[in-house]
Scaffold this motif. Structure first.
Motif, PDB file in Angstrom:
ATOM      1  N   TYR A 299     -20.768  -0.571  27.510  1.00 22.78           N
ATOM      2  CA  TYR A 299     -19.776  -1.086  28.452  1.00 22.78           C
ATOM      3  C   TYR A 299     -19.459  -2.557  28.231  1.00 22.78           C
ATOM      4  CZ  TYR A 299     -21.935   2.892  30.892  1.00 22.78           C
ATOM      5  OH  TYR A 299     -22.470   4.111  31.201  1.00 22.78           O
ATOM      6  N   ASP A 300     -20.347  -3.259  27.539  1.00 22.06           N
ATOM      7  CA  ASP A 300     -20.188  -4.701  27.420  1.00 22.06           C
ATOM      8  C   ASP A 300     -21.111  -5.220  26.328  1.00 22.06           C
ATOM      9  OD1 ASP A 300     -22.756  -4.617  28.610  1.00 22.06           O
ATOM     10  OD2 ASP A 300     -21.933  -4.887  30.616  1.00 22.06           O
TER      11      ASP A 300
ATOM     12  N   ARG B  51     -24.495  -7.501  25.826  1.00 19.39           N
ATOM     13  CA  ARG B  51     -25.571  -7.950  26.708  1.00 19.39           C
ATOM     14  C   ARG B  51     -26.834  -8.238  25.903  1.00 19.39           C
ATOM     15  NH1 ARG B  51     -26.914  -3.797  31.196  1.00 19.39           N
ATOM     16  NH2 ARG B  51     -24.694  -4.100  31.505  1.00 19.39           N
TER      17      ARG B  51
ATOM     18  N   THR C 175     -16.948 -11.894  38.592  1.00 14.41           N
ATOM     19  CA  THR C 175     -16.261 -11.049  37.609  1.00 14.41           C
ATOM     20  C   THR C 175     -14.918 -10.519  38.109  1.00 14.41           C
ATOM     21  OG1 THR C 175     -18.269 -10.426  36.419  1.00 14.41           O
ATOM     22  CG2 THR C 175     -16.449  -8.879  36.321  1.00 14.41           C
TER      23      THR C 175
ATOM     24  N   CYS D  55     -21.115 -10.413  27.964  1.00  9.42           N
ATOM     25  CA  CYS D  55     -19.660 -10.510  28.119  1.00  9.42           C
ATOM     26  C   CYS D  55     -19.083  -9.176  28.579  1.00  9.42           C
ATOM     27  CB  CYS D  55     -18.978 -10.849  26.793  1.00  9.42           C
ATOM     28  SG  CYS D  55     -19.547 -12.310  25.953  1.00  9.42           S
ATOM     29  N   LYS D  56     -18.150  -9.237  29.505  1.00  8.55           N
ATOM     30  CA  LYS D  56     -17.290  -8.109  29.831  1.00  8.55           C
ATOM     31  C   LYS D  56     -15.887  -8.492  29.361  1.00  8.55           C
ATOM     32  CE  LYS D  56     -20.089  -6.619  33.770  1.00  8.55           C
ATOM     33  NZ  LYS D  56     -20.143  -6.361  35.236  1.00  8.55           N
TER      34      LYS D  56
ATOM     35  N   THR E  85     -10.073  -2.342  29.417  1.00 11.46           N
ATOM     36  CA  THR E  85     -11.451  -2.796  29.328  1.00 11.46           C
ATOM     37  C   THR E  85     -12.123  -2.177  28.114  1.00 11.46           C
ATOM     38  OG1 THR E  85     -11.562  -2.970  31.735  1.00 11.46           O
ATOM     39  CG2 THR E  85     -13.644  -2.967  30.547  1.00 11.46           C
TER      40      THR E  85
ATOM     41  N   SER F  57     -14.844  -0.704  25.556  1.00 13.87           N
ATOM     42  CA  SER F  57     -16.075   0.075  25.707  1.00 13.87           C
ATOM     43  C   SER F  57     -16.342   0.809  24.403  1.00 13.87           C
ATOM     44  CB  SER F  57     -15.954   1.082  26.858  1.00 13.87           C
ATOM     45  OG  SER F  57     -14.937   2.039  26.581  1.00 13.87           O
TER      46      SER F  57
ATOM     47  N   ILE G  64     -16.407  -1.976  21.465  1.00  8.15           N
ATOM     48  CA  ILE G  64     -17.411  -3.039  21.536  1.00  8.15           C
ATOM     49  C   ILE G  64     -18.109  -3.201  20.180  1.00  8.15           C
ATOM     50  CG2 ILE G  64     -19.551  -3.798  22.621  1.00  8.15           C
ATOM     51  CD1 ILE G  64     -17.356  -3.964  24.601  1.00  8.15           C
TER      52      ILE G  64
ATOM     53  N   SER H 204     -16.185   0.453  32.805  1.00 11.98           N
ATOM     54  CA  SER H 204     -15.049   0.496  31.883  1.00 11.98           C
ATOM     55  C   SER H 204     -14.504   1.916  31.760  1.00 11.98           C
ATOM     56  CB  SER H 204     -15.467  -0.039  30.509  1.00 11.98           C
ATOM     57  OG  SER H 204     -16.585   0.658  30.009  1.00 11.98           O
TER      58      SER H 204
END
Length: 476
Positions: free
Chosen positions: A11-12, A14, A81, A111-112, A119, A121, A125, A303
């Protein structure tokens, strides 16, 4: 330089600071995001950061990388956010990056990312990682501006929403970034606000900013009971999740919240589509169907839900982890502050207490959300082996792990996208059905891995949801 691929999650992005996420890696990530943005015809990106100790320096490094790629940056400074998401709409950029560790331990950050209203994902990513390792990075000179968006955000949140009676509200932000934003917001809305840990402190000295865990709600519950407040609200470290405590000090489950908002929406917009994740209660699709709506079960992850809502033009979405997504009168992203205003508005229209308001959506007998440690490799193998079992007469859904639905209950089993864990949940219409389905699930699990360690009391007959006994949950 080498960069750890493990920080590029579903999803991000991290990682832990400065072990595998530091100023150098953040700059490379910024340049990769900028390169991808330009490839998508996006030329300006908003950037914000949360209240963690490492966030300001990581933000500076990320911005340097973005500028080096040739995109322009609007620096929002320290914001929740959802405020970053809002800025991408209000400032008409469509793109933004949020530096945040969300609800994770203090040494985490990440980070998102949103590009062109979408978004990122999954493969998108990991695609950033491949850009970095292959050197596929744009070079240019972007421009940097600063923007204070607080007044614009507050005004927009309160637009079209009215509080019809005074409410006493306790707000616990766990020293995360939402505190300085939601306190004046709710006061302007007409609430009497009792702030609890609403000053930003990246050490998180009082409790961890993860309201999904029961131990982090103890102080909020105590304050609600002692102050005689109408309601207690808890937000996570970056403000995109909301947890509610009623006037008696009992936790309202995310399922109950989603049911209330779904009912309100469908009464005003019959036939609307509502998206929910595979961990949500069976009562939710039944309620949506009864009210003439369209229920759409989808994958876990903020996301995933946002993108699904965009694809299907859904008006509302919810996750069992506490993310709530309003596309009606809002922008379709998860925003704990805005969700709080919508909830208080609904409560203010009635003479009911919070306990009474949510009584029609009382939880069914269920286990907590159970997390079983496994390896990152074996968690997917276990799911594949589970697919081979015959669960007739159940309906089996495999959009995200497995969800097996019987006429009187269901179980869900899926691999965590962020940790080496299996996550599972069982819910049923009756206690006896809960025991039967839990026993079946345990039997199947141990037939695959005989020495699999299931947490003690995991399949005890619970009548509430994730907020009892489950003190080891980490993420979705």
């Amino acid at each position: 330089m080498s960069i750890n691929p493990a920080i590029f999650r579903a999803y991000d992005i991290r990682g832990t600071y400065p072990l595998n996420l530091n100023n150098e890696t953040a700059k490379l990530i910024g340049q990769a995001i900028g390169s991808e943005a330009l490839n998508r015809q996006q030329s300006t990106i908003c950037v914000g950061y949360d209240g963690r100790l490492s966030s300001p320096v990581l933000s500076d490094a990320l911005i340097a990388g973005l500028l080096q790629s040739g995109v322009s940056v609007i620096d929002l400074g320290m914001v929740p956010t959802p405020v970053l998401y809002f800025a991408t709409h209000a400032l008409d950029t469509g793109s933004g990056v949020m530096i945040t560790g969300s609800h994770n331990p203090a040494d985490y950050n990440g980070c998102k990312i949103m590009l062109g209203g979408h978004t990122l994902s999954g493969d998108e990513i990991t695609g950033l990682y491949h850009r970095i390792t292959s050197g596929d990075l744009a070079e240019g000179t972007g421009t940097l501006t600063q923007q204070d968006i607080k007044v614009l955000y507050h005004d927009r949140v309160l637009k079209n929403h009215i509080l019809q009676r005074s409410l006493k509200v306790v707000v616990d932000c766990g020293n995360g970034i939402p505190g300085p934003w939601i306190t004046p917001l709710l006061k302007a809305f007409g609430c009497q606000v009792i702030p609890l840990y609403c000053d930003v402190d990246g050490h998180f000295p009082n409790h961890h900013p993860d309201p999904e865990k029961a131990e982090n709600l103890v102080d909020l519950i105590t304050e609600v009971q002692q102050s005689g407040a109408d309601i207690g609200l808890a937000l996570d470290g970056d403000g995109d999740r909301l947890v509610v405590v009623d006037n008696q000090g009992k936790v309202i489950t995310p399922d109950q919240l989603i049911c209330l908002f779904a009912q309100d929406l469908l009464q005003r917009h019959p036939g609307s589509k509502i998206v929910y994740d595979v961990k949500c209660s069976i009562t939710l699709p039944r309620l949506i169907d009864q009210l003439g709506g369209q229920s759409d079960m989808w994958c876990c992850g903020h996301s995933m839900i946002k993108n699904r809502m965009q694809q299907t033009k859904a008006m509302f979405g919810g996750e069992f982890s506490g993310h709530l997504f309003f596309a009606e009168q809002w922008y379709g992203f998860d925003d704990g502050l805005y969700a709080a205003v919508r909830l208080l508005e609904l409560l203010g229209r009635t003479d009911l207490t919070v306990a009474e308001l949510f009584h029609p959506f009382a939880p069914l007998p269920s286990t907590p959300m159970i997390h079983i440690p496994v390896t990152d490799e074996s968690k997917f193998e276990i799911i594949e082996q589970f697919r081979e079992f015959d669960f007739a007469p159940a309906n089996v859904y495999s959009i995200d792990g497995l969800r097996v639905e019987y006429p009187d209950g269901w179980f869900g089993l899926r691999p965590s996208n962020t940790t080496p864990m299996l996550t599972l949940r069982v819910e049923a219409l009756t206690s006896s059905a809960l025991v039967r389905i839990s026993a079946l699930l345990e039997e199947k699990l141990k037939s695959i891995i005989p020495d699999l360690q299931i947490p003690e009391l995991a399949f005890t007959n619970y009548t509430t949801s994730i907020y009892r006994e489950d003190t080891n949950a980490t993420d979705t």
